[in-house]
Enzyme design. Structure first.
Site, PDB file in Angstrom:
ATOM      1  N   HIS A 125       0.812  -1.219   0.000  1.00  0.00           N
ATOM      2  CA  HIS A 125       0.000   0.000   0.000  1.00  0.00           C
ATOM      3  C   HIS A 125       0.848   1.274   0.000  1.00  0.00           C
ATOM      4  O   HIS A 125       0.327   2.363  -0.235  1.00  0.00           O
ATOM      5  CB  HIS A 125      -0.987   0.010   1.180  1.00  0.00           C
ATOM      6  CG  HIS A 125      -0.365   0.203   2.535  1.00  0.00           C
ATOM      7  ND1 HIS A 125      -0.082  -0.854   3.381  1.00  0.00           N
ATOM      8  CD2 HIS A 125       0.010   1.316   3.198  1.00  0.00           C
ATOM      9  CE1 HIS A 125       0.426  -0.389   4.505  1.00  0.00           C
ATOM     10  NE2 HIS A 125       0.496   0.927   4.419  1.00  0.00           N
ATOM     11  N   ASP A 164       0.251  -7.768   1.427  1.00  0.00           N
ATOM     12  CA  ASP A 164       0.587  -6.348   1.551  1.00  0.00           C
ATOM     13  C   ASP A 164       2.096  -6.132   1.606  1.00  0.00           C
ATOM     14  O   ASP A 164       2.603  -5.359   2.414  1.00  0.00           O
ATOM     15  CB  ASP A 164      -0.084  -5.715   2.772  1.00  0.00           C
ATOM     16  CG  ASP A 164      -0.068  -4.183   2.704  1.00  0.00           C
ATOM     17  OD1 ASP A 164       0.198  -3.645   1.618  1.00  0.00           O
ATOM     18  OD2 ASP A 164      -0.318  -3.525   3.742  1.00  0.00           O
ATOM     19  N   GLY A 184       3.281   6.739   8.188  1.00  0.00           N
ATOM     20  CA  GLY A 184       4.642   6.929   7.713  1.00  0.00           C
ATOM     21  C   GLY A 184       5.555   5.793   8.128  1.00  0.00           C
ATOM     22  O   GLY A 184       6.649   5.631   7.585  1.00  0.00           O
ATOM     23  N   SER A 195       4.682   2.666   7.753  1.00  0.00           N
ATOM     24  CA  SER A 195       4.406   1.527   6.871  1.00  0.00           C
ATOM     25  C   SER A 195       5.657   1.111   6.117  1.00  0.00           C
ATOM     26  O   SER A 195       6.319   1.930   5.484  1.00  0.00           O
ATOM     27  CB  SER A 195       3.327   1.899   5.845  1.00  0.00           C
ATOM     28  OG  SER A 195       2.053   1.583   6.314  1.00  0.00           O
ATOM     29  N   LEU A 209      -4.009 -25.284   0.392  1.00  0.00           N
ATOM     30  CA  LEU A 209      -4.497 -26.615   0.737  1.00  0.00           C
ATOM     31  C   LEU A 209      -5.770 -26.963  -0.019  1.00  0.00           C
ATOM     32  O   LEU A 209      -6.008 -28.111  -0.359  1.00  0.00           O
ATOM     33  CB  LEU A 209      -4.770 -26.703   2.244  1.00  0.00           C
ATOM     34  CG  LEU A 209      -3.572 -26.950   3.159  1.00  0.00           C
ATOM     35  CD1 LEU A 209      -4.001 -26.801   4.615  1.00  0.00           C
ATOM     36  CD2 LEU A 209      -2.995 -28.322   2.918  1.00  0.00           C
ATOM     37  N   GLY A 210      -6.615 -25.940  -0.274  1.00  0.00           N
ATOM     38  CA  GLY A 210      -7.884 -26.180  -0.942  1.00  0.00           C
ATOM     39  C   GLY A 210      -8.986 -26.542   0.019  1.00  0.00           C
ATOM     40  O   GLY A 210      -9.776 -27.467  -0.227  1.00  0.00           O
ATOM     41  N   VAL A 211      -9.049 -25.816   1.145  1.00  0.00           N
ATOM     42  CA  VAL A 211     -10.083 -26.064   2.148  1.00  0.00           C
ATOM     43  C   VAL A 211     -10.711 -24.741   2.577  1.00  0.00           C
ATOM     44  O   VAL A 211     -10.076 -23.687   2.531  1.00  0.00           O
ATOM     45  CB  VAL A 211      -9.506 -26.767   3.398  1.00  0.00           C
ATOM     46  CG1 VAL A 211      -9.128 -28.200   3.081  1.00  0.00           C
ATOM     47  CG2 VAL A 211      -8.305 -26.008   3.962  1.00  0.00           C
TER      48      VAL A 211
END
Length: 517
Positions: free
Chosen positions: A151, A181, A257, A259, A314-316
């Site tokens: 960001h 991020d 500031g 970040s 994982l696909g859950v």
């Protein structure tokens, strides 16, 4: 006005709709090796001779509250990042309206544009580059690689990096990842002081830490606190998003500031990237959050080598195990863990035999007491990597090895997408042509060559009036939608084009933007 929530620590503003500063030429030079490499293989972490002697934990001063060594060894490794953009989202020539006059943004970020009620000469300057934001970054390589927050740099036209010795450089975006991020940028410099990577997983609650950054533009500011919690998630679920949050929570004072700045231990080792605060006012109120280096190392290594993050899943469908779920499902063997609500077809979890109502309690022998901790562990791996999952089923503990896949359900590496991959240019359609076709808006496809549009069947001259149900009136609209699709976290990257040819023939095309190699 009472405002509560996660506040990203970007001071003075945020970037408006504009082109990112990723260099296409740099892309080919950087992302030409398919074999996955580690952080230490990719980055020159030696630093310069004058960067200061970093000490191991065992070499720390006997006084555990002596912060001077850590502060002296890290302030030179933190930079200030200013973002600039040419505003496009406000009315020109009347001195008001649009982005810069939004009172909500002014409440948080002040008024970066100054007094917008300008004299005629000042009005002419409105189209010029404007300072959009101020953040921090951490030098992780002596040859100029810097990690910061997504960001901080998102949609900026230009980034200016200032070192602690006041030297300034323009920076290029190597890659960014909205899901975590994080972003990796590069400046053309050598022999820079480097903050070495520490082990955030070895960090303990109650341990002293230092936050180093540039709050409100006050450069090289160092504050101290302790680790208040680990594996903290602070956001509500996002529609269509699968953000990864497993923050280190501290009480070190950070503000707008900060970040992208460093969170370090007393050995002067980087253990997190300061990212957010939780506040009712927009300023520090006792809670600050940093992305742990366990995630940072994996993400920046992927961005450096591939230009995009190699995301393993994982696909859950998961949630924290609550008392209500445990009671309803008669789960008595554990009181903490990650409850599996659904298992996706063609997923790693399904292939390994995981089932609905399982409770995942460990990944590779590291406890996963909540969703944030599980996300942190899985985020360390790439598609094709194998992990051990320990879970509870029918109140019995089991373990299984799981070979991870990417969100598309396979183990292929992905590459960074680029707007030029579409294989065409776009031209705004004049009003008379639009009226003749009964349209109120549209852009024409021109200069069609090999690329994704041609693969989808689109022909030269096609006038697009909507993409994914969003109206398009200019080439900038198309690029904006493309970037939004590529930054999204859905399994499918797809453009649905609706439009008409100059002959009046209508067309609908599905353009696949997936970036598998």
């Amino acid at each position: 006005m009472k405002l509560t929530g996660k506040i990203l620590l970007l001071a003075a503003g945020t970037a408006v709709i504009s082109s990112a500063v990723t260099a296409v030429a740099m892309k080919q030079a950087l992302f030409n090796d398919d074999e996955a490499k580690s952080f230490t293989e990719l980055f020159d972490t030696a630093g310069s001779a004058n960067a200061g002697a970093f000490r191991k934990v065992s070499q720390l001063p006997a006084n555990p509250s002596d912060f001077t060594t850590a502060a002296e060894n890290t302030i030179n490794g933190v930079v200030s990042i200013k973002s600039y953009a040419t505003p496009r989202g406000y009315s020109r020539g009347n001195g008001g309206g649009g982005f810069f006059d939004d009172p909500f943004l002014e409440y948080f970020f002040g008024n970066p544009g100054g007094n917008r009620r300008r004299q005629p000469r000042q009005q002419e300057e409105q189209s010029r580059e404007q300072p959009m934001g101020l953040g921090s970054g951490v030098i992780i390589s002596a040859d100029g690689y810097i990690v910061t927050n997504n960001h901080v740099i998102d949609e900026a036209d230009r980034l200016e990096v200032t070192l602690n010795d006041n030297r300034t450089f323009d920076a290029t975006v190597v890659g960014s990842d909205a899901t975590t991020d994080l972003a990796l940028i590069k400046i053309d410099a050598k022999d820079l002081p480097v903050i070495p990577m520490g082990d955030s997983e070895a960090l303990k609650v109650g341990e002293w830490v230092l936050a180093v950054g540039n709050p409100f533009g006050f450069t090289s500011t160092v504050t101290t606190g302790i680790v208040s919690a680990k594996g903290r998630s602070i956001s509500r679920p996002h529609q269509g998003r699968m953000d990864i949050e497993s923050y280190i929570q501290t009480d070190a004072a950070v503000n707008q500031g900060n970040s992208g700045g460093a969170l370090v231990n007393l050995a002067g080792e980087l253990i997190g990237i300061n990212t957010a605060i939780y506040s009712q006012t927009g300023n520090y109120a006792g809670y600050s959050f940093a992305i742990p280096t366990s995630i940072v190392k994996k993400v920046v290594s992927d961005l450096r080598q591939f230009g995009t993050v190699q995301r393993a899943v994982l696909g859950v469908s998961i949630s924290d195990l609550t008392n209500e779920i445990a009671k309803a499902k008669n789960i008595t063997a554990v009181t903490k863990g990650v409850y599996v609500g659904e298992v996706s077809d063609r997923s790693s979890a399904k292939e390994a035999g995981l089932q609905k109502d399982d409770v995942i309690i460990k990944i590779n022998d590291t406890a996963t007491d909540n969703v944030a901790q599980l996300q942190e562990q899985v985020a360390k791996y790439r598609p094709g990597d194998e992990i051990k999952v320990t879970y509870v089923r029918d109140n019995k503990t089991n373990s299984v090895n799981v070979k991870l896949r990417n969100p598309q359900g396979n183990m292929q590496m992905t590459k960074a997408g680029d707007f030029t991959d579409l294989g065409c240019a776009f031209k705004k359609v004049d009003e008379s042509a639009l009226r003749q076709l009964g349209l109120s808006n549209g852009v024409k496809v021109v200069g069609l060559s090999a690329g994704r549009f041609r693969d989808a069947g689109v022909k030269d001259g096609f006038i697009i009036y909507s993409i994914n149900d969003s109206r398009v009136s200019s080439p900038e609209d198309v690029e904006k939608i493309y970037k939004a699709i590529m930054k999204g976290n859905g399994d499918e990257k797809l453009m649905i084009l609706r439009g008409v040819y100059p002959t009046g023939k209508r067309g609908i095309y599905a353009v696949d933007l997936s970036t598998e190699e």
